[in-house]
Design an enzyme around this catalytic site. Structure first.
Site, PDB file in Angstrom:
ATOM      1  N   SER A 163      91.655  86.933  31.556  1.00 57.29           N
ATOM      2  CA  SER A 163      92.323  88.135  32.057  1.00 57.29           C
ATOM      3  C   SER A 163      93.809  87.833  32.194  1.00 57.29           C
ATOM      4  O   SER A 163      94.208  86.664  32.308  1.00 57.29           O
ATOM      5  CB  SER A 163      91.748  88.523  33.426  1.00 57.29           C
ATOM      6  OG  SER A 163      92.527  89.524  34.056  1.00 57.29           O
ATOM      7  N   TYR A 169      89.596  86.406  42.258  1.00 59.98           N
ATOM      8  CA  TYR A 169      89.384  86.742  40.848  1.00 59.98           C
ATOM      9  C   TYR A 169      90.345  85.951  39.969  1.00 59.98           C
ATOM     10  O   TYR A 169      89.930  85.338  38.962  1.00 59.98           O
ATOM     11  CB  TYR A 169      89.576  88.240  40.639  1.00 59.98           C
ATOM     12  CG  TYR A 169      89.414  88.702  39.208  1.00 59.98           C
ATOM     13  CD1 TYR A 169      88.167  88.714  38.601  1.00 59.98           C
ATOM     14  CD2 TYR A 169      90.518  89.133  38.468  1.00 59.98           C
ATOM     15  CE1 TYR A 169      88.016  89.137  37.285  1.00 59.98           C
ATOM     16  CE2 TYR A 169      90.375  89.561  37.158  1.00 59.98           C
ATOM     17  CZ  TYR A 169      89.118  89.557  36.562  1.00 59.98           C
ATOM     18  OH  TYR A 169      88.979  89.969  35.263  1.00 59.98           O
TER      19      TYR A 169
END
Length: 245
Positions: free
Chosen positions: A143, A156
């Site tokens: 990501s 995350y």
């Protein structure tokens, strides 16, 4: 640039929606044999039946990436079905956003289990087969949060930074295994619809509604890396909306 046109056996985790589903569709359309895995078997079955009806080579199997036994069985099924494993797309992931002070410890553990441990289990399940074959390709979906940290995304981001570090270590240790990290920005998916704090997840959904690119854009990036000749290893791709800051 020349690309590899030979058919490969590809395993895709988290293939019941979003980037995983789009990647399965794209690679199957290019003539590769694809095994799709996820927990939602109803969606997997529908996807596999649809693609097979269009003449593509697709199999499906229930998969829980937090279980080493499940991931090993997934890899073994690919060998039984197709005879080899050429590519693993480690795509399964979760993103329950919240401030650290909320102390959503169970969700922290879930992110570690799916986003990091699941990637490790995938590597462990396919690496022996790839070594035996004398080659293979592991694609880890990270990501842009693996390159920057934003409020509510600390845990995350930590898992995605870890995926980048793991991938680079594997790359340096490998002479015959290609390793690619794909880092999507805002992409149309279901990541913001499960868990996290209502405020953080709502803000993420609002931003995605304004900015998100289709999952097929990430699938195209993965296909680009997969299609390169064996001697060419595309190590890192960051794909974000043009308007994303």
């Amino acid at each position: 640039m020349s690309t590899s046109t030979s058919s490969k056996t590809v395993l895709v985790t988290g293939a019941s929606s979003g980037i995983g589903e789009a990647t399965a569709r794209r690679l199957a359309s290019l003539g590769h044999s694809v095994l799709v895995g996820a927990r939602r078997t109803d969606r997997l079955t529908a996807l596999a039946e649809e693609l097979r009806a269009d003449g593509m080579s697709v199999a499906h199997r229930e998969l829980d990436v937090t279980s080493l036994q499940s991931v090993q069985a997934f890899a073994a099924a690919a060998v039984r079905e197709f005879g080899r494993i050429d590519v693993l797309v480690n795509n399964a992931g979760v993103m329950p956003l919240s401030p650290i002070a909320d102390l959503r410890v169970a969700e922290w553990e879930q992110m570690i289990d799916v986003n990091l441990r699941g990637v490790l289990y995938g590597i462990a399940a396919v690496l022996p087969q790839m070594r035996q074959q004398g080659g293979g390709h592991i694609v880890n979906v990270s990501s842009v949060s693996g390159h920057r940290v934003d409020p509510t995304a600390a845990v995350y981001s930590a898992t995605k930074f870890a995926v980048a570090a793991l991938s680079e270590g594997l790359r340096q240790e490998s002479q015959d295994i290609r390793v690619t990290v794909v880092s999507p920005g805002f992409t149309q998916s279901e990541l913001t619809h499960r868990g996290g704090s209502a405020e953080a997840q709502g803000a993420a959904r609002e931003a995605a509604a304004q900015l998100a690119i289709p999952a097929s854009a990430i699938a195209d990036a993965i296909a680009f890396a997969v299609q390169q000749p064996a001697a060419v290893d595309v190590n890192e791709l960051i794909v974000r909306p043009t308007a994303q800051g």
